[in-house]
Design an enzyme around this catalytic site. Structure first.
Site, PDB file in Angstrom:
ATOM      1  N   HIS A 159      -4.949  -0.504  -4.069  1.00 56.69           N
ATOM      2  CA  HIS A 159      -3.477  -0.493  -4.088  1.00 56.69           C
ATOM      3  C   HIS A 159      -2.931  -0.607  -2.660  1.00 56.69           C
ATOM      4  CE1 HIS A 159       0.498   1.347  -5.649  1.00 56.69           C
ATOM      5  NE2 HIS A 159       0.616   1.394  -4.330  1.00 56.69           N
ATOM      6  N   GLU A 160      -3.517   0.179  -1.736  1.00 53.77           N
ATOM      7  CA  GLU A 160      -3.005   0.188  -0.353  1.00 53.77           C
ATOM      8  C   GLU A 160      -3.325  -1.124   0.366  1.00 53.77           C
ATOM      9  OE1 GLU A 160      -0.874   2.365   0.095  1.00 53.77           O
ATOM     10  OE2 GLU A 160      -1.502   3.715  -1.500  1.00 53.77           O
ATOM     11  N   HIS A 189      -0.851  -3.666  -0.421  1.00 49.11           N
ATOM     12  CA  HIS A 189       0.387  -3.540   0.363  1.00 49.11           C
ATOM     13  C   HIS A 189       0.302  -4.366   1.653  1.00 49.11           C
ATOM     14  CE1 HIS A 189       3.123  -0.707  -1.535  1.00 49.11           C
ATOM     15  NE2 HIS A 189       2.166   0.169  -1.757  1.00 49.11           N
ATOM     16  N   GLN A 191       4.936   0.358   4.308  1.00 43.35           N
ATOM     17  CA  GLN A 191       5.832   1.278   3.590  1.00 43.35           C
ATOM     18  C   GLN A 191       6.645   2.157   4.529  1.00 43.35           C
ATOM     19  OE1 GLN A 191       2.512   2.688   0.810  1.00 43.35           O
ATOM     20  NE2 GLN A 191       4.356   2.865  -0.433  1.00 43.35           N
ATOM     21  N   CYS A 208       4.097   4.203  -6.986  1.00 40.23           N
ATOM     22  CA  CYS A 208       4.140   3.852  -5.567  1.00 40.23           C
ATOM     23  C   CYS A 208       5.340   4.549  -4.933  1.00 40.23           C
ATOM     24  CB  CYS A 208       4.266   2.336  -5.438  1.00 40.23           C
ATOM     25  SG  CYS A 208       4.321   1.754  -3.743  1.00 40.23           S
ATOM     26  N   LEU A 209       5.133   5.121  -3.757  1.00 36.51           N
ATOM     27  CA  LEU A 209       6.246   5.815  -3.090  1.00 36.51           C
ATOM     28  C   LEU A 209       7.401   4.865  -2.780  1.00 36.51           C
ATOM     29  CD1 LEU A 209       4.355   8.193  -0.610  1.00 36.51           C
ATOM     30  CD2 LEU A 209       5.385   8.758  -2.816  1.00 36.51           C
ATOM     31  N   GLY A 259      -1.725   7.942  -1.173  1.00 33.63           N
ATOM     32  CA  GLY A 259      -2.039   6.817  -0.307  1.00 33.63           C
ATOM     33  C   GLY A 259      -0.754   6.301   0.302  1.00 33.63           C
TER      34      GLY A 259
HETATM   35 NI    NI Z   1       2.202   1.795  -3.025  1.00 32.81          NI
END
Ligand code: NI
Length: 158
Positions: free
Chosen positions: A134-135, A138, A54, A92-93, A49
């Site tokens: 989660h996204e 963000h 991000q 998370c990236l 995701g």
């Molecule tokens: Ni994330």
């Protein structure tokens, strides 16, 4: 297609509340280009995701990976959340090498717009529901470490 640069925690863009995308932009080439570059970026990093903040774009756009391919969601909104919650590991990236146990709704319904401007309403459960939550977090400046228990990184356990 270019791979985009990831914004890493504690980059302040990750804490902003992202702006809704105007309906006039739903069919705009820049939006399609950004979404496809985000898909490439997510795949290149082995992510499941990715949210626009991000990649330093404070707008309400997320990508989630599904069994049938990446799903691009413009202005996603949870319309229903199950009372049942599950706890599972997340990463998370934007926060490399860090993991934690996060409690999420087991299933959700989400309303969003697709790149062609059509609105869609889907149900998701399990991992897909988790990734969507989660996204969307963000987009509201919320990171999984805000909600996680038992956060671990390479060297430490808190
Ligand atoms: Ni994330």
């Amino acid at each position: 297609m270019p791979i985009l640069k990831i914004a890493f925690h504690p980059d302040p863009i990750l804490r902003q509340v992202a702006s809704p995308i105007d309906s006039a932009d739903f069919n705009a080439p820049w939006l399609a280009k950004l979404a496809h570059n985000m898909v490439e970026t997510m795949i290149s990093r082995d992510g499941i995701g990715l949210a626009a903040p991000q990649v330093s774009q404070s707008i309400r756009l997320i990508i989630v990976s599904t069994k049938t391919g990446p799903l691009i969601m413009i202005n996603p909104e949870l319309t229903k959340k199950s009372l049942l919650k599950d706890t599972d590991e997340e990463g998370c990236l934007s926060i490399p090498n860090t993991f934690g146990q996060v409690k999420r709704h087991h299933s959700v319904q989400v309303k969003f717009t697709e790149l062609d401007g059509k609105s869609k309403h889907i149900s998701a459960k399990g991992l897909l529901a988790r990734v969507i939550q989660h996204e969307i977090d963000h987009l509201d400046g919320i990171l999984f470490i805000d909600k996680a228990k038992k956060i671990t990184d390479n060297n430490y356990t808190m």
